[in-house]
Design an enzyme around this catalytic site. Sequence first.
Site, PDB file in Angstrom:
ATOM      1  N   GLU A 164     -11.239 -22.786 -10.810  1.00 25.37           N
ATOM      2  CA  GLU A 164     -11.832 -22.884  -9.480  1.00 25.37           C
ATOM      3  C   GLU A 164     -11.352 -21.780  -8.547  1.00 25.37           C
ATOM      4  O   GLU A 164     -10.696 -22.034  -7.523  1.00 25.37           O
ATOM      5  CB  GLU A 164     -11.578 -24.266  -8.877  1.00 25.37           C
ATOM      6  CG  GLU A 164     -12.207 -25.390  -9.703  1.00 25.37           C
ATOM      7  CD  GLU A 164     -12.164 -26.747  -9.024  1.00 25.37           C
ATOM      8  OE1 GLU A 164     -11.546 -26.862  -7.936  1.00 25.37           O
ATOM      9  OE2 GLU A 164     -12.745 -27.698  -9.574  1.00 25.37           O
ATOM     10  N   GLU A 364     -14.258 -30.038 -15.794  1.00 23.12           N
ATOM     11  CA  GLU A 364     -13.848 -31.133 -14.919  1.00 23.12           C
ATOM     12  C   GLU A 364     -15.090 -31.876 -14.460  1.00 23.12           C
ATOM     13  O   GLU A 364     -16.077 -31.253 -14.068  1.00 23.12           O
ATOM     14  CB  GLU A 364     -13.102 -30.650 -13.666  1.00 23.12           C
ATOM     15  CG  GLU A 364     -11.703 -30.142 -13.895  1.00 23.12           C
ATOM     16  CD  GLU A 364     -11.015 -29.771 -12.579  1.00 23.12           C
ATOM     17  OE1 GLU A 364     -11.391 -30.320 -11.520  1.00 23.12           O
ATOM     18  OE2 GLU A 364     -10.106 -28.924 -12.626  1.00 23.12           O
TER      19      GLU A 364
END
Length: 457
Positions: A164, A364
């Site tokens: 991320e 995720e």
Amino acid sequence: MTTRGFPEGFAWGVATSAYQIEGSTAADGRGTSIWDTFAHTPGRVLNGENGDVANDHYARYAEDVELMASLGVGAYRFSLSWPRIMSGGTVNQRGLDFYRRLADTLLEAGITPYATLYHWDLPQELQDAGGWPARDTAYRFADYAAVVREALGDRVKHWFTVNEPWCAAFLGYASGDHAPGLRSPELAVRAAHHLLLAHGLAAPVLREGDGLAGAAPNLYAVSPATGSELDLDAARRIDGLQNRFFLDALLRGSYPADVVRDLAPFGFEDVIQAGDMELIGGPLDFLGINYYSRHTVSAESDGGMVATSPFASASPWPGAAHVSFVHGGRPVTDMGWEVDPGGLHEILTRVAKEYPSVPLYITENGAAYVDTVVDGEVDDHERVAYIEAHLEACHDAIADGVPLKGYFAWSFMDNFEWGWGYGKRFGLVHVDYETQKRTPKASARWYGKISRQNGLP
């Protein structure tokens, strides 16, 4: 009962990150990370909580792997703590030994390790030298990658470089919601490029021998609140900075021209040097996708912001600070995030259709809900429904030709949820932080069954 099967060899996994679960922040030569510093600064984390102990995974890893195996999980995505491995420019063998033991224990249990090199815990000494806005940090990351591959390459074959990068750059340096807590859009755009450069430098190092390397951006489906030109432009800006900025760089070796224009006031073009984009757009063995929700955006400035911290923050959107985020009318999780599995299908098919073909993983996906232990059980039916709906979206995407190779539920167990402390629970396994007792939730048993049968009932 008919089973909606997944392809043979599909990886069914769970995911965690080092600072959120390991604890033992001063053990065995570990250095200080920016999250240690940030969490110990008053007013940064809810209730003044920190990751000093967290889930005590550093001491309890064998127990946690045994629990993972008992649930039927076949893959585990974890992150390495950079300051546990390198501190003061020196390699810490005791830190590497922990990850050697963890990888060995996983392999002995029949669980495939997937390792992430960076899940936001930059060594504080590197932040003191400029952090991600400093170009040199990308080269220090490549040094770190070489150390890790040399130590663990005989055990770990699947590597993710950065997790991320949008969060690390824009929450860390623009809004200040994440470590190191700075509020400068100029620093944030520099950080974003250097995080991608770090990936580009590290990936070929990790791919030496038989290693496989990719990155794991967080992607969102983005919709305009209305069909007005202003709202359409708001959606373009948010989609550009959240999604296309990273996808274009990683898969095309260039930044979107419109996003470069949006970021021009912050000196973005001055950051890019000759050869950078060729490195960033180098070969990928796979791409990870972290997906949680959809953004519905408006050009009306009073619509609000997506909560990334319990505290007031600056905008994490350089070039789009005027854009607001509005509720699309969907159910929400305990984080206030809308539940939209259709957005996951949209993202998967978009990446597959619009970009060069590369194997994909959901690295995720999960949801926070208010979980309580009653008579030794946690009935988290909302989480089961969330994961099932998103797995249906994955199944549909595969049927549509998307090369999806695996799914990692976030998270294996409840953990330190960054600025929210320990109040938000994402885990398939409940953790009592006072006793460290692990209690598998209904979702854990359900997900283990899905993993074992390689399909949805």
